[in-house]
Design a protein around this motif. Structure first.
Motif, PDB file in Angstrom:
ATOM      1  N   GLY A  78     -11.336   1.762   9.808  1.00 11.89           N
ATOM      2  CA  GLY A  78     -11.037   2.371   8.514  1.00 11.89           C
ATOM      3  C   GLY A  78     -12.141   3.312   8.068  1.00 11.89           C
ATOM      4  N   ALA A  91      -1.305  11.641   7.987  1.00 15.06           N
ATOM      5  CA  ALA A  91      -2.108  10.757   7.129  1.00 15.06           C
ATOM      6  C   ALA A  91      -1.241   9.663   6.521  1.00 15.06           C
ATOM      7  CB  ALA A  91      -2.785  11.575   6.040  1.00 15.06           C
ATOM      8  N   GLU A  92      -0.017  10.012   6.103  1.00 15.56           N
ATOM      9  CA  GLU A  92       0.884   9.005   5.528  1.00 15.56           C
ATOM     10  C   GLU A  92       1.277   7.964   6.566  1.00 15.56           C
ATOM     11  OE1 GLU A  92       4.203  10.975   3.803  1.00 15.56           O
ATOM     12  OE2 GLU A  92       2.988  12.066   2.318  1.00 15.56           O
ATOM     13  N   ASP A  95      -1.663   5.738   7.163  1.00 12.14           N
ATOM     14  CA  ASP A  95      -1.841   4.779   6.053  1.00 12.14           C
ATOM     15  C   ASP A  95      -0.880   3.610   6.198  1.00 12.14           C
ATOM     16  OD1 ASP A  95      -3.855   6.275   4.952  1.00 12.14           O
ATOM     17  OD2 ASP A  95      -2.581   7.269   3.467  1.00 12.14           O
ATOM     18  N   ASP A  96       0.380   3.907   6.507  1.00 11.48           N
ATOM     19  CA  ASP A  96       1.373   2.842   6.695  1.00 11.48           C
ATOM     20  C   ASP A  96       0.957   1.909   7.836  1.00 11.48           C
ATOM     21  OD1 ASP A  96       2.878   3.911   4.661  1.00 11.48           O
ATOM     22  OD2 ASP A  96       4.291   4.955   5.993  1.00 11.48           O
ATOM     23  N   MET A  98      -2.117   1.361   9.001  1.00  8.73           N
ATOM     24  CA  MET A  98      -3.297   0.569   8.639  1.00  8.73           C
ATOM     25  C   MET A  98      -2.919  -0.579   7.696  1.00  8.73           C
ATOM     26  SD  MET A  98      -5.888   1.686  10.315  1.00  8.73           S
ATOM     27  CE  MET A  98      -7.353   1.133   9.416  1.00  8.73           C
ATOM     28  N   VAL A  99      -1.977  -0.323   6.796  1.00  9.86           N
ATOM     29  CA  VAL A  99      -1.504  -1.400   5.897  1.00  9.86           C
ATOM     30  C   VAL A  99      -0.848  -2.500   6.727  1.00  9.86           C
ATOM     31  CG1 VAL A  99       0.197  -1.961   4.113  1.00  9.86           C
ATOM     32  CG2 VAL A  99      -1.265   0.053   3.851  1.00  9.86           C
TER      33      VAL A  99
END
Length: 200
Positions: A78, A91-92, A95-96, A98-99
């Protein structure tokens, strides 16, 4: 083997015990003039019959410890991603992803299941330590070359496809874990119902 190691070894201890027996025979008058040979012989015999020194078994990280290491690596990943500039679409998706990774590695949820399943733990470890950083690094390197030689397929297209494939793989892993929990719950329900039926 070093002298200090040998002095604490089973062979030396067994030989010393037998050598002391030889001294006891000497003091009892049973060894005669050949007592040094008797003591040395008994020491050697004791050292020969003693079981060999067993090397310590190497200690490897437990599944729980491995899980903690992957969780720490996710934090480092991260930090790395914060320093990388990505287009909005990638990037979106990242992010998904990594969540999803954080949820799978959550200590209060999937940790127990993952600790019992080395294959899925390996899949998560590979995603955190290899797949995601390689995908992002390949994008960064290719983007630089694309600026020098424009007209090729945008590197963000490949990055988005890679991140989508990873997200699909890890979503499947999450579904498998959920199914494992559901089976365990159903098994416990049957056990309680059968136990209750047997005592009624």
């Amino acid at each position: 083997m070093a002298i200090s190691e040998y002095l604490g070894s089973r062979k030396h201890i067994a030989g010393s015990v037998c050598g002391l027996l030889g001294l006891a025979l000497t003091f009892a008058g049973l060894a005669g003039a050949y007592w040094p040979v008797v003591v040395a012989g008994l020491y050697g015999a004791g050292a020969l019959v003693a079981p060999p020194q067993r090397p310590a078994v190497p200690r490897f990280p437990t599944p729980t410890e491995q899980l903690e290491e992957v969780r720490a690596d996710l934090g480092r990943l991260g930090d790395y991603l914060l320093a990388v500039e990505l287009p909005s679409g990638a990037a979106e998706r990242l992010d998904d992803l990594m969540v999803l990774l954080a949820a799978l590695l959550d200590s209060d949820r999937g940790a127990e299941l993952l600790a019992r399943d080395p294959e899925r733990l390996h899949a998560l470890s590979r995603a955190v330590r290899q797949d995601v950083p390689e995908a992002v690094d390949a994008y960064v390197r290719t983007r630089w070359w694309t600026r020098l030689a424009p007209g090729q397929e945008p590197p963000e297209n490949h990055l988005e496809r890679q991140l989508s494939a990873l997200h699909k793989e890890l979503t499947g892993l999450a579904a498998d874990l959920r199914e494992s929990e559901a089976r365990r719950q159903e098994s416990h329900t049957r056990y309680l119902e059968e136990r209750g039926g047997g005592t009624g």
